[in-house]
Design a protein around this motif. Structure first.
Motif: not given
Length: 394
Positions: A127-128, A130-132, A134-135, A170, A174
């Motif tokens: 999840e971490e 996938s969230r990062s 985009h950046n 990020d 992780e």
């Protein structure tokens, strides 16, 4: 500033990738081993439950709810006795469960709990990541625009600084989750080893680790390969030095190997010559400063009492060539290496150190049957390469 931050972020993500690969490999191997052991230990747990609860006896009729049999119609003038009262039945003495067997059940419960926590940490890591993602895409697009315009404006400089700061945060988040997962894996492996020793003491074995008297050589070689493959990779924090017993770094002078640890032991052979063998520590006496070790090879079936100078502990972590190359043996360095498909260590020269975390050493064993006195290059895992205490060539 952006370039320095970018390099730091790339280094952090490289460590995260190595940690992620190690977590995936160790989690898979640990889970499979635990499930296999649980199936093979079903009989042991059934025995323990019987020992704790005791045999289940059939209930008498008056406890099952059945009506007592009617009184017999006797001869006239003779008074028949009433139905017999509830007899006193003394329960048989229940055998006490062995402490080692109770330790097995306790370890199984704890391992199952840790596997659940490990599963949650792996999900958090994904999840971490996938969230990062985009950046990271924004960083790539910003660099593409800068190349198209062929200039670095203050706007792009400020934007990149913010993007890289977020990416670094990020990556650190992780990395922290991955470190927690690695700690869980290390605890699971420690419990598995403790359970193996407890089973050995209690005389309970599973399919993958049968008793020594029935151990086939092919099974032994497979277990040694698995031990080398699942040896954890040391992943330190930025600037942190590898600890003792990581790769080529020797143990501290006051280090004492624990029961169950694998070591290189110098023993006398049948012909009187001395040789280095792969052994397992049974105990250590602080009074005499001597170890008791078992030959890992079932053909030996011997227990040796040896002084500390005749024992070399094996590495407990693999060194990462990408981040800690100084923790590896270098080319032309003299070592003791486990000869492939055997349980004996022989003198050898490092032909080439590993270049990736999963790579093995390439070594040249001393062999007088060759013109130059050395064998062709052979691969040996980091787990089975240790410092040679003998400097003179035989």
């Amino acid at each position: 500033m952006a370039q320095e931050t970018g390099r730091a972020t790339c280094a952090m993500r490289m460590r995260c990738r190595s940690a992620w690969a190690l977590v995936a490999l160790c989690a898979c191997a640990t889970s499979k081993r635990f499930l296999r052991d649980c199936k093979s230990q079903a009989a042991s747990r059934a025995w323990l439950r019987a020992s704790v609860v005791g045999p289940r006896l059939p209930l008498p009729p008056w406890e099952r709810g059945a009506a007592p049999s009617p009184p017999l119609q006797g001869i006239v003038g003779i008074q028949l006795a009433a139905p017999p009262t509830k007899p006193s039945r003394r329960a048989p003495r229940r055998p006490r469960p062995l402490p080692a067997a109770m330790a097995l059940v306790s370890a199984d419960s704890r391992i199952a709990e840790l596997l659940g926590e490990l599963h949650q940490l792996i999900k958090q890591t994904q999840e971490e990541r996938s969230r990062s993602e985009h950046n990271l895409v924004n960083i790539q697009k910003t660099h593409e625009r800068m190349q198209t315009e062929n200039k670095i404006s203050p706007y792009y400089r400020t934007k990149l600084r913010g993007l890289y700061t977020t990416a670094k945060a990020d990556a650190e988040a992780e990395c922290n989750i991955l470190r927690k997962a690695l700690d869980k894996i290390a605890e699971i492996k420690s419990l598995l080893e403790e359970r193996r020793i407890a089973a050995k003491i209690a005389g309970l074995y599973n399919d993958s680790e049968p008793p020594r008297k029935t151990m086939r050589r092919g099974v032994l070689m497979t277990l040694l390969q698995q031990s080398a493959m699942t040896l954890p990779l040391w992943i330190g924090k930025p600037g942190e030095k590898p600890p003792p017993l990581c790769g080529a770094i020797p143990a501290a002078s006051d280090y004492v190997a624990k029961p169950g640890d694998k070591v290189a032991a110098r023993v006398k052979a049948v012909d009187g010559d001395e040789q280095w063998i792969l052994a397992e520590v049974v105990s250590y006496s602080h009074a005499t400063n001597k170890y008791e070790v078992d030959d890992i090879d079932e053909e030996g079936k011997e227990r040796h009492t040896l002084s500390r100078r005749r024992i070399i502990p094996l590495p407990q972590w693999k060194a990462n060539p990408e981040t800690d190359p100084e923790a590896l043996f270098q080319k032309d360095q003299l070592v003791l290496a486990l000869y492939p498909q055997t349980t004996c260590f022989y003198r050898a020269l490092i032909h080439g150190p590993p270049t990736r975390p999963q790579d093995d050493y390439s070594v040249l064993f001393e062999d007088t049957s060759y013109a130059d006195g050395y064998s062709p290059p052979l691969n040996v895992a980091q787990r089975y390469v240790v410092t040679c205490k003998e400097t003179k060539k035989k």
